[in-house]
Scaffold this active site. Structure first.
Site, PDB file in Angstrom:
ATOM      1  CB  ALA A   1      -0.938  -0.005   1.197  1.00 55.43           C
TER       2      ALA A   1
ATOM      3  CG  HIS B   1       1.368  -6.874   5.063  1.00 55.88           C
ATOM      4  ND1 HIS B   1       1.444  -6.469   6.366  1.00 55.88           N
ATOM      5  CD2 HIS B   1       1.568  -5.759   4.319  1.00 55.88           C
ATOM      6  CE1 HIS B   1       1.693  -5.164   6.410  1.00 55.88           C
ATOM      7  NE2 HIS B   1       1.767  -4.711   5.171  1.00 55.88           N
TER       8      HIS B   1
ATOM      9  CB  CYS C   1       4.750   2.997   9.966  1.00 53.44           C
ATOM     10  SG  CYS C   1       3.549   1.873   9.314  1.00 53.44           S
TER      11      CYS C   1
END
Ligand SMILES: Cc1ncc(COP(=O)(O)O)c(C=O)c1O
Length: 385
Positions: free
Chosen positions: A73, A203, A324
């Site tokens: 993505a 994922h 992240c």
């Protein structure tokens, strides 16, 4: 000794579904050829790729030819946003997004701002939603692109992508949706929704890491961001990873089969979790009261630091900010945008549940969270002795 984790971090990533793993192993041994090769073996791999595009297309109700394979993505978001902004720059440089987008969108728009584009950053309400009135009032004659995510990765809030698309389409404004947290998890009919581009990644729904796709509706203007061989109509060149793509397709087929059961189970488990912790003194719900994605529950708690809580909760695997951002100690910019104070945002824990989650794990999470809060409060300076 290996610690057996109790995994409640499905929004960060998911384990491979057994069907996906089996399909990937099969393709690795029988169809490892280059799908661009002009020989029988190459054609065999090309057929595997087409089959996967059909599986993903069936999940989303779109033609296989509208799907461009990417590495995930992050790349899909980069390709979509940069590709349209640059292609349309001669018509106007106004772009719209939200303050609570994932970094893989936020930082693309920040880069475009440095290149002279004018970006409007829409604010959410206290529950994280952007109203249609807010979107509409930001639209201008020179607006080229609106990019709003579907399901927020930190809170699970769901945006009205159909309503936003309906504002954009008659005005000829391209509408991009980051669907990383929604594709494969909630029903999506891209064949009928007014959406021009959607980013997705395998994922997050039991497929392999390193493979994603961008849905690109017919006729959407897009300038490639990478150059090389002529693969994928030159929009995203590079040799296709046939095994990853086959796994992605299989994950989509599995999702189509089990989505209703998955969702019903998640609703019950999330409710169990919230009911088990909501009476703790100072607990604050950061996910929406109603209508949020049932796989994500984000909660804060007064006077406690999320990072300390995370350590105290081990071996329970949960998140503070999104994975992240988890290296940074900064309070989540998403929760700050919802109006939470720095200490409130810093105390947040995101529990994210998935297909393998069990009632017993939720019971464990409830007792660990309660015990950790109690322990950290007892340790705090000034705690009653
Ligand atoms: C909303 C959202 N967008 C984009 C991404 C990036 O996806 P990928 O890991 O496939 O690059 C993530 C993953 O954390 C996400 O949650």
């Amino acid at each position: 000794m290996t610690v057996v984790p109790v995994y409640l971090d499905y929004a960060a990533t998911t384990p491979l579904d057994a069907r996906v793993a089996a399909r990937m192993r099969e393709v690795q041994t029988t169809a490892y050829f280059n799908p661009a090769s002009n020989h029988a073996a190459g054609r065999q791999s090309a057929a595997v790729v087409l089959h996967a595009a059909r599986q993903l297309g069936a999940l989303l109700n779109v033609e296989p030819a509208t799907l461009i394979w990417t590495s995930g993505a992050t790349e899909s978001n980069n390709l979509a946003i940069l590709g349209v902004a640059k292609q349309r720059a001669h018509r106007g440089k106004h772009l719209i997004t939200m303050r609570t987008e994932h970094k893989a969108v936020v930082d693309v728009f920040r880069a475009l701002e440095k290149q002279g584009f004018d970006v409007t950053w829409l604010p959410p309400d206290r529950e994280g939603r952007v109203s249609l009135a807010t979107v509409e009032s930001a639209l201008r004659d020179d607006t080229q692109l609106v990019s709003i995510m579907h399901i927020n990765n930190e809170t699970g809030v769901v945006q009205d992508i159909e309503g936003i698309g309906k504002l954009c389409r008659p005005r000829g404004i391209i509408f991009h949706v980051d669907g990383a947290q929604s594709v494969g998890k909630v029903p999506l009919d891209l064949g009928s929704l007014p959406i021009d581009m959607m980013s997705m990644t395998a994922h997050k729904f039991y497929g392999p890491k390193g493979i994603g796709a961008l849905f690109l509706a017919d006729g959407t203007p897009l300038e490639p961001q990478m150059f090389g061989g002529g693969q994928q109509r030159r929009l995203r060149p590079g040799t296709l990873p046939v095994d990853l793509i086959a796994g992605f397709g299989e994950a989509a087929a599995a999702a189509a089969q089990t989505m209703d059961d998955d969702l019903a189970k998640l609703v019950a488990l999330k409710n169990q979790l919230w009911v088990g912790i909501r009476d703790i003194d100072g607990v604050q719900l950061n996910s929406p009261e109603t209508g949020g994605y049932p796989g994500i529950l984000n909660v804060g708690v007064a006077d406690i630091e999320g990072e300390s809580l995370l350590l105290a909760l081990e071996p329970l695997c949960v998140a503070t900010g999104s994975a992240c951002n988890s290296q940074s100690q900064e309070p989540s910019y998403v929760l700050r945008a919802l109006g939470r104070t720095d200490p409130e945002a810093q105390s947040a824990i995101r529990f994210s549940l998935g297909r393998q989650s069990q009632q017993a794990e939720i019971d464990y999470a409830i007792s660990s969270y309660r015990a950790a809060v109690e322990k950290l409060r007892a340790l705090a300076p000034g705690a009653a002795v």
